[in-house]
Design an enzyme around this catalytic site. Structure first.
Site: not given
Length: 779
Positions: A213, A244, A248, A326, A358, A460, A529, A731
């Site tokens: 990703q 998902f 990343e 988060r 996710r 964020t 995100a 998400e």
């Protein structure tokens, strides 16, 4: 460019944007013709890699004997951390706490220690089992309880959110209670596991195909381990079979290993771990343990909240800092806390380093908030929905709009969403019928719950909220699109192509969607995100704007008309009184030496965040939703069925309603798995025992609600100037599944005549439901 003018610049004639067009690869997915990395024609001389994994959870490496590995037929090279040309580290955050290959210390069972390169994948995997490694075992802990008991260090500085006077006001509250909730993790379980192919180039160059990703991060990591600049590394991604969040950062090690071997041996290298190895060696959703104290009044109105969110992070920091952050950002769910104190506790454990999944901590924070509401509802003897509605954020101008992180909730539509679903799902009548059913049913009990979703949209980490796109128009009027977003099945490529086709008012078939590559759009953020469409759609729009402005200037000069007399119509351009087919218009622009290429760029406005102070505006806007679920449980076995789910979800003005509906349905089912069937379990030696489909249970088609009604809030439109006034959809809908856990809880509570909150932990497996029922029988 002032992005707030997007709607003003949009052509009068409707184009492909906002239409339910099919996913660009849908027909390939269902016919098996979509090319993933393992489907690509293999280069001549391709070699295969396999991992040599630790069989200890925490130990010093005393010696490594790889002679039998190297002697196995077909093995070409075996390498360890000492053979890494550059930095032996693949940490995503610059913390240098995640070695590519462990050298002197292993910190989880399944940690890579060496890599084998062989003529076949089978030979590489078999050879990897022949290593002789001597260890000195060290104390280990694999869960949050063990981490707390052993004084485990934190993997990153915790975050605190504070507003009001929670200490004083908790004491002043009319009613108080304390509790604890355990929230399980989750395996990503992609259809396509991790995979990377590296092809060496001349000089220091290398090309990597990775299922990731975040192509730019792969580029940076490969550069670091090879000690070469980023301009020597090209990373390509056409599609993934699911991401998902797990792709990343977790693809870093496979791409890095493949690139090292490719440059060393001068041959193409492929790494594709077996499913068991993939699940053992890559991170998952974080487990959480939430300890809370609540102050409230007799009506159920929250007065003060004090909560700590401990997370199982694994052996390294990875993304655990922002994930646990988060969780706190969403610890309010849809509710206003007048006085609040929230603290994260990201704990080190001797397990694989947990990572993005996710929702990125948001689901865990939101689930805790719904437990708060449930606790209060049972304490005051009210329907949890009434307590939810009593505590919702207020409208702008009221005193109930400030989040624990001091951002104003300016776009609040949760009350309307919930009220509409409450009516269409006939919640009140069904709840009354269920209570009556439970009164007379001996073994089968039912439950129903209606839960809200409020999810903040933006990274964020403020710097990640940027995107680029590259657009070319060729002489024949065909359009080439490339951007920094990656396609993992969510329809991002299709949506951005719709934006571009809409901008030029051409059929979407005229837009060629091309693989994401660092060679065309640099320094991209991860597709994560939920921001893929927001960022890349606006970047593509910006590129189209630049080209269109040149085309309008060209036409106005050539035909001696005003700029407002040049209008893009479906597949043609009107200039004054004449209409020119789009390809002919482009051909004339080419011969007039008009630049038909542009690099677009977008950065999200308004956002800022001060982590140390716990204040700011980390989110551009919020996405909302609500779900109502009815369940039936067997009190003798703990087994249950999901009888019906109704969903109303907010995607703003949808870019593609068909794709968005699919995202809502899929997210709900994935959330359902997280909260019911998917259980991760490590044994006392720190070994992950749920490492394959035989032991790890994702939802089946039979687990879906028997009646499944899903609607988009068609009246909604983003108040912020997003692309087409749409909202993110990746998400937020996962948290709709919280209604399932809450409905199960009500069914369990009926055994004790709804006197106490069952405190049902997640995942609510049949075993946990049965144990909760037995507890209720003793009340």
């Amino acid at each position: 460019m002032d992005k707030s003018t997007f709607e003003d610049r949009k052509p009068i004639i409707n184009g492909p944007m906002h239409d339910s067009l099919r996913h660009d690869s849908a027909h390939k997915h269902v016919t098996g013709t979509a090319d993933y990395i393992d489907d690509m024609p293999e280069p001549a001389g391709l070699l295969h890699g396999a991992l040599g994994l630790s069989d200890r959870a925490h130990a010093e490496i005393l010696s490594i004997d790889l002679s039998a590995v190297a002697a196995y037929p077909g093995v070409v090279w075996v390498f360890t951390g000492k053979d890494v040309p550059g930095i032996n580290d693949v940490s995503s955050n610059g913390s240098h706490d995640e070695p590519l290959l462990a050298e002197t210390l292993v910190q989880f069972h399944g940690q890579p220690i060496f890599a084998v390169i062989a003529e076949t994948r089978d030979a590489a995997r078999r050879a990897a089992l022949l290593a002789k490694i001597d260890y000195r075992d060290l104390p280990h802990w694999s869960d949050i309880d063990g981490a707390l008991a052993n004084g485990s260090p934190l993997v990153i500085t915790p975050m605190t959110l504070r507003r009001g006077e929670p200490d004083t006001e908790m004491t002043n509250a009319a009613l108080r209670l304390k509790g604890q909730m355990r929230i399980g993790g989750q395996e990503h379980f992609y259809l396509e596991g991790h995979i990377a192919v590296a092809i060496p180039g001349e000089d220091d160059e290398v090309t990597v195909w990775s299922s990731t990703q975040h192509p730019s991060e792969i580029q940076h990591i490969v550069g670091h381990v090879l000690d070469i600049p980023s301009n020597a590394v090209t990373v390509n991604v056409r599609r993934m079979g699911g991401g998902f969040g797990g792709k990343e950062t977790q693809g870093n090690q496979f791409a890095a290993l493949a690139a090292i071997a490719a440059k060393k041996l001068g041959r193409a290298i492929k790494f594709r771990p077996d499913r068991d190895e993939d699940m053992s060696a890559t991170g998952k959703r974080h487990d959480f343990l939430v300890d809370y104290e609540l102050g409230f009044d007799a009506e159920g109105r929250i007065h003060a909240v004090d909560a700590t969110y401990a997370a199982r992070c694994g052996f390294s920091s990875d993304l655990s800092g922002p994930v646990s952050d988060r969780a706190l950002f969403h610890a309010d769910s849809s509710y206003f806390y007048p006085h609040v104190h929230l603290t994260s506790k990201p704990l080190k454990t001797h397990t694989v380093s947990n990572t993005a999944f996710r929702g990125f901590g948001g689901p865990q924070g939101m689930l805790g908030a719904e437990r708060f509401i449930e606790e209060i509802a049972y304490a005051v003897g009210k329907d949890p929905l009434d307590v939810r509605k009593l505590n919702f954020y207020g409208q702008p101008g009221s005193e109930r709009t400030l989040t624990p992180y001091h951002q104003e909730v300016e776009d609040n539509i949760i009350a309307r969403i919930v009220e509409e679903l409450e009516e269409t799902a006939e919640y009140r009548a069904r709840r009354n019928a269920i209570i009556a059913f439970n009164r007379d049913s001996r073994y089968i009990r039912k439950g129903i719950a209606l839960t809200p979703v409020k999810f903040g949209i933006s990274f964020t980490m403020t710097a990640f909220n940027q995107a680029g796109a590259l657009v070319h128009i060729y002489q024949d009027g065909s359009i080439h699109l490339n951007h920094g977003g990656t396609e993992m099945g969510q329809g991002l490529y299709t949506k951005v192509a719709q934006v571009l086709a809409d901008s030029f008012q051409v059929d979407i078939d005229r837009v060629k969607i091309t693989a994401t590559t660092t060679a065309k759009v640099p320094n991209t953020s991860a597709t994560a995100a939920s921001s893929g469409s927001d960022l890349n759609g606006m970047a593509a729009f910006d590129a189209a704007r630049q080209i269109k402005e040149r085309l309008v200037a060209f036409a106005a000069e050539k035909w001696d008309v005003g700029a407002t007399d040049v209008v893009f119509l479906p597949n043609r351009v009107r200039v004054g009184e004449i209409e020119i087919p789009f390809p002919d218009f482009i051909k004339q622009a080419y011969f007039a030496r008009v630049q038909l290429s542009a690099a677009g760029f977008y950065k999200t406005p308004k956002i800022h965040w001060d982590r140390k102070a716990g204040r700011g505006t980390p989110f551009y806007y919020f996405a909302y939703g609500a779900s109502c679920t009815e369940v039936s449980i067997d009190t003798l076995t703990g087994e249950y069925l999901i009888d019906r789910t109704d969903i109303l979800h907010d995607v703003g003005r949808s870019l593609n309603p068909a794709i968005d509906m699919g995202q809502v349905e899929g997210a709900f089912v994935q959330g359902l798995g997280w909260l019911t069937t998917e259980e991760l379990w490590w044994d006392d030696k720190g070994r992950l025992r749920t490492h394959a489909p035989s032991t790890y249970k994702i939802p089946l088609a039979s687990d879906r609600p028997k009646t499944f009604n899903v609607r988009l809030a068609e009246w909604s439109e983003n108040t912020e100037a997003t692309i087409g006034r749409s909202k993110a959809v990746g998400e937020p809908p996962l948290m709709l599944a919280i209604s399932v856990l809450e409905a199960l809880s009500m069914a369990v509570a009926s055994v004790a005549n709804y006197k106490v909150c069952p405190r049902l932990d997640a995942p609510a497996t049949p075993e946990r439901v049965l144990m909760a029922v037995e507890r209720m029988k003793r009340v």
